[in-house]
Design a protein around this motif. Structure first.
Motif, PDB file in Angstrom:
ATOM      1  N   UNK A  82       1.686  -1.020  -6.148  1.00 40.41           N
ATOM      2  CA  UNK A  82       0.678  -0.541  -7.175  1.00 40.41           C
ATOM      3  C   UNK A  82      -0.548  -0.060  -6.796  1.00 40.41           C
ATOM      4  N   UNK A  83      -0.976  -1.338  -5.775  1.00 41.51           N
ATOM      5  CA  UNK A  83      -2.583  -1.233  -4.808  1.00 41.51           C
ATOM      6  C   UNK A  83      -2.168  -0.636  -4.145  1.00 41.51           C
ATOM      7  N   UNK A  84      -3.324  -0.398  -3.400  1.00 44.71           N
ATOM      8  CA  UNK A  84      -3.347  -0.605  -1.638  1.00 44.71           C
ATOM      9  C   UNK A  84      -3.950  -1.915  -1.200  1.00 44.71           C
ATOM     10  N   UNK A  85      -3.571  -1.510   0.223  1.00 46.25           N
ATOM     11  CA  UNK A  85      -3.546  -2.935   1.281  1.00 46.25           C
ATOM     12  C   UNK A  85      -4.089  -2.639   2.577  1.00 46.25           C
ATOM     13  N   UNK A  86      -5.212  -2.653   3.043  1.00 45.38           N
ATOM     14  CA  UNK A  86      -6.629  -3.494   1.584  1.00 45.38           C
ATOM     15  C   UNK A  86      -6.464  -2.286   0.902  1.00 45.38           C
TER      16      UNK A  86
ATOM     17  N   UNK B 205       0.438  -5.828  -5.505  1.00 45.07           N
ATOM     18  CA  UNK B 205      -0.024  -6.350  -6.760  1.00 45.07           C
ATOM     19  C   UNK B 205       0.764  -5.678  -7.443  1.00 45.07           C
ATOM     20  N   UNK B 206       2.602  -6.527  -6.788  1.00 47.56           N
ATOM     21  CA  UNK B 206       3.400  -6.503  -8.090  1.00 47.56           C
ATOM     22  C   UNK B 206       3.702  -7.706  -8.107  1.00 47.56           C
ATOM     23  N   UNK B 207       3.090  -7.835  -9.346  1.00 51.06           N
ATOM     24  CA  UNK B 207       3.959  -9.591 -10.168  1.00 51.06           C
ATOM     25  C   UNK B 207       5.271 -10.156 -10.119  1.00 51.06           C
ATOM     26  N   UNK B 208       5.969  -9.022 -10.564  1.00 53.49           N
ATOM     27  CA  UNK B 208       7.584  -9.309 -10.555  1.00 53.49           C
ATOM     28  C   UNK B 208       8.685  -8.159 -10.299  1.00 53.49           C
ATOM     29  N   UNK B 209       9.200  -8.616 -10.591  1.00 50.26           N
ATOM     30  CA  UNK B 209      10.384  -8.086  -9.527  1.00 50.26           C
ATOM     31  C   UNK B 209      11.779  -7.378 -10.661  1.00 50.26           C
ATOM     32  N   UNK B 210      12.356  -7.064 -10.722  1.00 45.05           N
ATOM     33  CA  UNK B 210      14.042  -6.893 -11.406  1.00 45.05           C
ATOM     34  C   UNK B 210      14.819  -6.325 -10.140  1.00 45.05           C
TER      35      UNK B 210
END
Lengths: 651, 651
Positions: A52-56, A164-169
């Protein structure tokens, strides 16, 4: 006559696993669920996960130092440093700080000379983006981060949160229930005292411990009685409770009370009845159909013998249940080991051989442990397991084989391989050595005193425990060493003087007080087998007392172990027998000391400098250890830790 | 100027572990507790455990069959069977049944001929105690069952329950708390959207996942700000909460905001500041003294970079915390692998090199992944990690090295090693292959198209992804294959036609519509480095459009990746650059398609029959896969899965 099942065929475990996989639809069997990422380690992804987000999310300093514009440093030389001013020319940054607007490089603080509070001198050019973590260096938003069907590892959790992945299936955990069976098994939760014909149920808990290591959601029930309809109902209950797999403990064999196969046949299709591995053979695998109300689920009949059950867990359940979930089944490290004793094996069946293993010089030597399927302690005592292949008739002494390690490979360097006569003082030492800051594991292969000397000769033991009495010289061990270990220089250290005595019924109702009483008409003796050290000792004492064996009632009745002798006394099959104190104590019988013998450690002198042997001897010589040996009862420690010489006898 | 720490010395991890062990008293640090045996797997025994009951507690049938008195069968011969009567002569027994009084052997049911309902015929003698498990065969009451300091394995639980041991004394679990630090880190629990200068805290959760695998009792706190007194208080709180170890995440380095060392010095004695391994160097180890209020506990400063933190967890925390508890630290299986690319390394520092590894023919080939300490995805993408020793200056291409496996060894047979240009369609394939019933793991080493061809030449890749455009022939890949892979027969399969285009700001405010606009005075271009395929493509298009590079503003400003080009556009440092659609999409920028190129898979023809390649090609040719590639945007699939021939160009 009671109806019995018969095995149709036994098949290799790999084929059994393949049949189960082919009969199960793992995609439809397990639902998916959403879990917070930080709780998802070990779970298996249900689909691909994109960042979802890049890092950094920004250009970041990768070092502590100063941020600069690289172009401003290009002229810097060691003899011609470039001077930069704080603010416009450079900015202090710590690792992770965003690069200030206009800056495109970081110079490590170690390479900066600070002329004064606001001026830095640079004596080498920086190249653009030096020591900078650029946006998206680790993770680019929208890219595939984690694929489907991946069992999440600790670092995956870090990558997911960073993106930025706070939940997963994830896929559901596999749910499996273990149903122990048998009229004779007692629920361990009742903390029972087993009587003859009863055993304490424990297989369910071995399963539970394995299941925890597989990451499945496991449960168990109290023992189910040996009754076909009751068992069927218990299986149906397990399915109705939402379990993807129901495992029935025991009852999968061919006995008249083995109902698992009939129950499985009534609820689905039996895929496997019998696997070609020992222990483990009577394993059943089935898949449910509509008659069960829950088609497409797994039924497994796990054998009742504890080691058989373990083989079923490791070779059938672990791969099938892991595959169902999409996880990687646990894998053991392997090592090449040298077998210490010739071990024949039945062709056509793979055999799981438990091994006491440890390093001796450059080799890992492995002594086979007892092979009974009922002996769970062979698993607790083993450091490795090898599987003798179906096509093999066995393994020769000295042959190199591949073994699965039950302990880390490095631990084998800290193992003391003991082959020889078993004695409780060896166990006491083993416990003591585990308490050291850097523990040593003393592992024993019980091969008798002569077996121990043979192992020394073959180089397959670090030391041997022996208590060989020579009536000719009234000495211990040395006459046998001289005869059987020619050319091998050994050092003999006494561990303890051990009492052998007459094991008699509690309270000694017949008042048996010594070897003279063996000639009494009302005393029925139970003897040890020909060649046993204890029998040699008895004969010596009879001779000394001038009693002919012929007048000893029961002299020709033989048993093979101290415990078996004691059991004869316990059950009244004999009035007394010769054995060690511990055997009497184990069955709460009385003991009349009769003879003393030396239990020595025979150590090849070449091993005397081995750090493990040095530690062993230092441990034996501790006062606390002597005290502990004395506390066992049936021992003396006057010679404990001393180096023995030929002819010393009992000192 | 801000005060900075300096490293006194860096030491090998083994020495750091030894210093920690020497400074801690594990016996007094951990209390003991009583737990039910069936919940004790993984726990470490606090003392020796002696058997309460024997197992079996009675002579038991070891087979299904009939119990007999062996002596009654001694005369049995095949041609002269012995006849036994039910009740007095034999009794039916199932496995586990007690042996009836007077019986001392069991004959397997298969070897019994039943003449009628009450008569059995025996055609071979049984020997005494045949197929009988005698009392105490597995466990003898009173004997040492499990020593002190043993981490209980599943089978140990079985042995303990069988011996009537319903609860055990074990050592406490080690309690450890992880304190993430940093003003810039955001608590993941708030589900933040990071802005420039901010990162999402994730190291605490990687620690938690590791800790679960160590069997310790772990916790964590929200991020602690960069403030010395606040950090000190947080450490004191962690100690007061009963933790045996407090781990401070980040802040252990030499930056001006790295307070860990000063805090640790104020509460105890620093044992280690800096370990000679990269990543992982800025690791701190200390032991508390009286000033902390809780002397003798462990303090660890774990580096902030995620891969550095992982090295600290695996090489310092795992062994020290396991030792504290008395447990065996987890050990990874190792394998010999062949390095696919020359990798220099700094002498004096051990280096953890993450590897994409898989089997190719008889060898396991391992391609080094990116080496940055900040790149957690190198851990998620790796199958193995090797440590280049301190004394080494690096590893040569083709050199055999020992690597720790992050996946089971058998999984490496199911890995497709891809070296070459990265593309999102490769990720899509990787995801697809993981969904198979027998998953294949496609692992990539991003080495560029030419790097991929080189890997094929060296035999260190199963296939290579390439998109090499040759302006001379207007063909893809084949001219380069002809030049660089002489003598290697390859098959080229198209994966997709890929769009390159101008990445422009959102909404395309300058209305840049084609390569002609690059000559405009108000347009500032950002270029790729010399030799990049994308730059060759640009030059080709400029030439075709008859535009001199000299009139393109910014032509000499170079970036090294598609993403870096896109970032220039995002930040306004450039108006446009040439790159792939995915880079524009990742930063939510606009994209003007300009050129189409072929992204092909180059496969040594010798591998075409390899089952993994067969599956790969079958997967590429699935309609669902083509649909998924089209859905990515920026691709065409007209040639997807087709075998390419020289001169085909874009078909």
């Amino acid at each position: 006559m009671a109806k019995r099942n018969i095995y149709l065929e036994t098949i290799p475990v790999e084929e059994a696993v393949d049949r189960a996989k082919a009969a199960l639809d793992r995609i439809s069997l397990l639902a998916t669920e959403t879990v917070p990422t930080h709780l998802a380690a070990g779970r298996v992804t249900a689909g691909p996960i994109y960042a979802r987000c890049s890092s950094p999310t920004f250009h970041a300093a990768a070092m502590d130092g100063i941020a600069v514009r690289a172009e401003a440093t290009f002229a810097a030389r060691e003899d011609q440093p470039v001077s930069l001013s704080h603010g416009t020319g450079f900015v202090f940054v710590n690792t992770g700080n965003p690069l200030p607007e206009g800056m495109n490089a970081v110079i490590m603080i170690e390479n900066v000379v600070q002329k004064d509070d606001i001026t830095a001198l640079i004596d080498a050019p920086a190249f653009p983006w030096q020591h900078v973590r650029r946006i998206g260096e680790d993770i680019v938003a929208t890219e595939l981060l984690i694929s489907q069907f991946r069992q999440l590892m600790p670092c995956d959790i870090g990558a997911l949160l960073s993106a930025g992945i706070y939940e997963v299936q994830v896929r559901e955990r596999v749910r499996a229930v273990f149903l122990p069976t048998g009229d004779e098994v007692l629920d361990f939760k009742d903390r029972p005292e087993p009587q003859a014909g009863q055993v304490i149920e424990s297989n369910s808990q071995v399963f539970m411990a394995y299941a925890a290591s597989w990451g499945i959601d496991a449960s168990y029930t109290p023992p189910v009685p040996d009754h076909e309809e009751t068992l069927r109902q218990a299986v149906l209950d397990g399915l109705a409770a939402g379990n993807h797999a129901v495992i029935v403990g025991a009852g999968s064999s061919a006995g008249s009370k083995d109902y698992s196969k009939r129950v499985f046949e009534s609820l689905g299709r039996v895929l496997v009845h019998g696997i070609s591995v020992m222990p483990g053979k009577p394993t059943l695998v089935a898949v449910t159909d509509e008659r069960s109300g829950h088609p497409g689920r797994l039924l497994v009949g796990a054998p009742g013998y504890p080691v058989s059950a373990v083989v079923c867990h490791e070779k059938i359940l672990a791969p099938v249940l892991s595959w169902l979930m999409g996880a990687t089944p646990p894998e053991r490290a392997t090592a090449e080991v040298v077998l210490a004793r010739k071990t024949p094996s039945k062709p056509g069946m793979r055999e799981a051989l438990r091994l006491a293993a440890g390093r001796i010089n450059e080799r890992i030597v492995a002594a086979p442990l007892a092979r009974g399927a009922g002996m769970i302690t062979t698993m607790t005592r083993a450091q490795a397991v090898t599987y003798i292949p179906e096509e093999s008739e066995g393994v020769d002494e000295g042959e190199t084989i591949t073994a699965e390690l039950l302990v880390p490979l490095a631990d084998l360097d800290r193992v003391l391989v003991h082959v020889g006569s078993h004695d409780n003082t060896i166990d006491l030492l083993a416990n003591e050595l585990m308490g050291l800051a850097e523990p040593l594991r003393l592992v024993s292969s019980h091969a008798g005193s002569m077996g121990g000397l043979n192992a020394l000769k073959a180089g397959s033991a670090l030391f041997a425990g022996a208590h060989l009495f020579d009536p000719e010289t009234a000495d211990f061990n040395f006459p046998f060493i001289a005869r059987y270990l020619k050319g091998l220089d050994v050092t003999v250290v006494n561990l303890a003087i051990r009492h052998q005595g007459l094991i008699v019924a509690r309270g000694n109702p017949l008042s048996i007080l010594g070897v003279e009483d063996l000639a009494r008409e009302d005393v029925l003796f139970i003897n040890r087998q020909r060649g046993a050290g204890t029998r040699i000792l008895l004969d010596h004492h009879l001779k000394t007392a001038d009693i002919s064996p012929r007048v000893v009632r029961g002299y020709d009745n033989e048993e093979f172990t101290h415990m078996a002798v004691a059991v004869n006394v316990l059950t009244g099959a004999a009035s007394c027998g010769l054995g060690i104190f511990a055997a009497a104590k184990a069955l709460d019988l009385d003991f009349v000391p009769l003879a003393r013998e030396r239990y020595d450690l025979v150590i090849p002198t070449a091993h005397m400098e081995d750090p493990r042997i040095v530690t062993l001897l230092a441990t034996i010589r501790k006062e606390a250890v002597k005290t502990a040996i004395n506390a066992l009862g049936g021992y003396e420690t006057d010679l404990t830790g001393q180096i023995m010489r030929p002819g010393m006898g009992l000192g």
